[in-house]
Design a protein around this motif. Structure first.
Motif, PDB file in Angstrom:
ATOM      1  N   PHE A  28       0.907  -1.318  -0.003  1.00 19.84           N
ATOM      2  CA  PHE A  28      -0.079   0.101  -0.038  1.00 19.84           C
ATOM      3  C   PHE A  28       0.780   1.430   0.048  1.00 19.84           C
ATOM      4  O   PHE A  28       0.292   2.211  -0.360  1.00 19.84           O
ATOM      5  N   ARG A  29       2.025   1.100   0.437  1.00 23.32           N
ATOM      6  CA  ARG A  29       3.077   2.271   0.317  1.00 23.32           C
ATOM      7  C   ARG A  29       3.653   2.565  -1.016  1.00 23.32           C
ATOM      8  O   ARG A  29       4.449   3.478  -1.219  1.00 23.32           O
ATOM      9  N   ILE A  30       3.454   1.696  -2.017  1.00 20.85           N
ATOM     10  CA  ILE A  30       4.087   1.755  -3.281  1.00 20.85           C
ATOM     11  C   ILE A  30       3.451   2.767  -4.140  1.00 20.85           C
ATOM     12  O   ILE A  30       2.055   2.828  -4.213  1.00 20.85           O
ATOM     13  N   ASN A  31       3.941   3.893  -4.455  1.00 20.60           N
ATOM     14  CA  ASN A  31       3.342   4.855  -5.626  1.00 20.60           C
ATOM     15  C   ASN A  31       3.942   4.814  -6.820  1.00 20.60           C
ATOM     16  O   ASN A  31       3.291   5.494  -7.760  1.00 20.60           O
ATOM     17  N   SER A  32       4.771   4.011  -7.020  1.00 21.39           N
ATOM     18  CA  SER A  32       5.035   3.985  -8.625  1.00 21.39           C
ATOM     19  C   SER A  32       5.801   2.609  -8.801  1.00 21.39           C
ATOM     20  O   SER A  32       6.584   2.129  -7.762  1.00 21.39           O
ATOM     21  N   MET A  33       6.262   1.941  -9.955  1.00 16.56           N
ATOM     22  CA  MET A  33       6.962   0.848 -10.210  1.00 16.56           C
ATOM     23  C   MET A  33       7.537   1.010 -11.436  1.00 16.56           C
ATOM     24  O   MET A  33       7.069   1.928 -12.270  1.00 16.56           O
ATOM     25  N   GLY A  34       8.629   0.237 -11.584  1.00 15.45           N
ATOM     26  CA  GLY A  34       9.124   0.357 -13.051  1.00 15.45           C
ATOM     27  C   GLY A  34      10.177  -0.438 -13.253  1.00 15.45           C
ATOM     28  O   GLY A  34      10.338  -1.321 -12.461  1.00 15.45           O
ATOM     29  N   TRP A  35      10.796  -0.451 -14.521  1.00 13.10           N
ATOM     30  CA  TRP A  35      11.993  -1.203 -14.902  1.00 13.10           C
ATOM     31  C   TRP A  35      12.933  -0.390 -15.504  1.00 13.10           C
ATOM     32  O   TRP A  35      12.945   0.628 -15.988  1.00 13.10           O
ATOM     33  N   VAL A  47      13.862   2.335 -17.965  1.00 13.90           N
ATOM     34  CA  VAL A  47      13.264   1.761 -19.191  1.00 13.90           C
ATOM     35  C   VAL A  47      11.913   2.530 -19.247  1.00 13.90           C
ATOM     36  O   VAL A  47      11.490   3.039 -20.042  1.00 13.90           O
ATOM     37  N   ALA A  48      11.061   2.210 -18.022  1.00 15.43           N
ATOM     38  CA  ALA A  48       9.834   2.552 -17.983  1.00 15.43           C
ATOM     39  C   ALA A  48       9.293   2.591 -16.709  1.00 15.43           C
ATOM     40  O   ALA A  48       9.844   1.720 -15.793  1.00 15.43           O
ATOM     41  N   THR A  49       8.380   3.479 -16.382  1.00 17.63           N
ATOM     42  CA  THR A  49       7.702   3.527 -15.001  1.00 17.63           C
ATOM     43  C   THR A  49       6.181   3.838 -15.097  1.00 17.63           C
ATOM     44  O   THR A  49       5.731   4.329 -16.114  1.00 17.63           O
ATOM     45  N   SER A  69       2.867  -2.009 -17.715  1.00 21.01           N
ATOM     46  CA  SER A  69       1.392  -2.012 -17.139  1.00 21.01           C
ATOM     47  C   SER A  69       1.408  -2.390 -15.787  1.00 21.01           C
ATOM     48  O   SER A  69       2.522  -2.798 -15.337  1.00 21.01           O
ATOM     49  N   ARG A  70       0.019  -2.373 -15.194  1.00 19.89           N
ATOM     50  CA  ARG A  70       0.277  -2.604 -13.506  1.00 19.89           C
ATOM     51  C   ARG A  70      -1.077  -3.122 -13.482  1.00 19.89           C
ATOM     52  O   ARG A  70      -2.222  -2.563 -13.885  1.00 19.89           O
ATOM     53  N   ASP A  71      -1.121  -4.305 -12.566  1.00 22.13           N
ATOM     54  CA  ASP A  71      -2.388  -4.510 -12.122  1.00 22.13           C
ATOM     55  C   ASP A  71      -2.292  -4.531 -10.454  1.00 22.13           C
ATOM     56  O   ASP A  71      -1.775  -5.294  -9.683  1.00 22.13           O
ATOM     57  N   ASN A  72      -2.955  -3.378 -10.038  1.00 24.19           N
ATOM     58  CA  ASN A  72      -2.873  -2.891  -8.627  1.00 24.19           C
ATOM     59  C   ASN A  72      -3.479  -4.224  -7.660  1.00 24.19           C
ATOM     60  O   ASN A  72      -3.034  -4.225  -6.570  1.00 24.19           O
ATOM     61  N   ALA A  73      -4.489  -4.774  -8.151  1.00 27.21           N
ATOM     62  CA  ALA A  73      -4.918  -5.768  -7.249  1.00 27.21           C
ATOM     63  C   ALA A  73      -4.123  -6.832  -7.155  1.00 27.21           C
ATOM     64  O   ALA A  73      -4.082  -7.766  -5.931  1.00 27.21           O
ATOM     65  N   LYS A  74      -3.233  -7.255  -7.914  1.00 26.74           N
ATOM     66  CA  LYS A  74      -2.272  -8.320  -7.670  1.00 26.74           C
ATOM     67  C   LYS A  74      -0.725  -7.747  -7.399  1.00 26.74           C
ATOM     68  O   LYS A  74       0.055  -8.581  -7.251  1.00 26.74           O
ATOM     69  N   ASN A  75      -0.939  -6.317  -7.141  1.00 30.32           N
ATOM     70  CA  ASN A  75       0.505  -5.764  -6.756  1.00 30.32           C
ATOM     71  C   ASN A  75       1.547  -6.178  -7.818  1.00 30.32           C
ATOM     72  O   ASN A  75       2.780  -6.419  -7.435  1.00 30.32           O
ATOM     73  N   THR A  76       1.242  -6.529  -9.127  1.00 29.41           N
ATOM     74  CA  THR A  76       2.268  -6.678 -10.261  1.00 29.41           C
ATOM     75  C   THR A  76       2.201  -5.798 -11.232  1.00 29.41           C
ATOM     76  O   THR A  76       1.377  -5.175 -11.739  1.00 29.41           O
ATOM     77  N   ALA A  77       3.544  -5.550 -11.799  1.00 27.80           N
ATOM     78  CA  ALA A  77       3.757  -4.676 -12.974  1.00 27.80           C
ATOM     79  C   ALA A  77       4.482  -5.589 -13.961  1.00 27.80           C
ATOM     80  O   ALA A  77       5.105  -6.712 -13.694  1.00 27.80           O
TER      81      ALA A  77
END
Length: 115
Positions: A28-35, A47-49, A69-77
């Protein structure tokens, strides 16, 4: 927050791969994800965020070929990589920016594109 990356491999030029990055812990503390990626002898580069709200940012070298892309329900990018080139060969690292903590990194996954 812990990150688990998967999906790397060996592919011919012009091929495709999809990377996944699953987050666990205080997601819940993640505000962005990337590679990010790092080729031999080179610095790690973005590469991408993607933010929680879905805003994306890409390196010029991958625009039009890669999609994050990101699936917030699965906490997966995810990073869908199409039209791969030999210069895309690198170790790809998953990243998450965690509020009050800072950046967290997953283990790298090797992507090798043969010509």
């Amino acid at each position: 927050v812990q990150l688990q990356a998967s999906g790397g491999g060996l592919v011919q030029a012009g091929g495709s791969l999809r990377l996944s990055c699953a987050a666990s812990g205080s997601t819940f503390r993640i505000n962005s994800m990337g590679w990010y990626r790092q080729a031999p002898g080179k610095q790690r580069e973005l590469v991408a965020t993607i933010t929680t709200g879905g805003s994306t940012n890409y390196a010029d070298s991958v625009k039009g070929r890669f999609t994050i892309s990101r699936d917030n329900a699965k906490n997966t990018a995810y990073l869908q990589m199409n039209s791969l080139k030999p210069e895309d060969t690198a170790v790809y690292y998953c990243n998450a920016n965690v509020v009050w903590v800072g950046p967290r990194w997953g283990q790298g996954t090797q992507v090798t594109v043969s010509s």
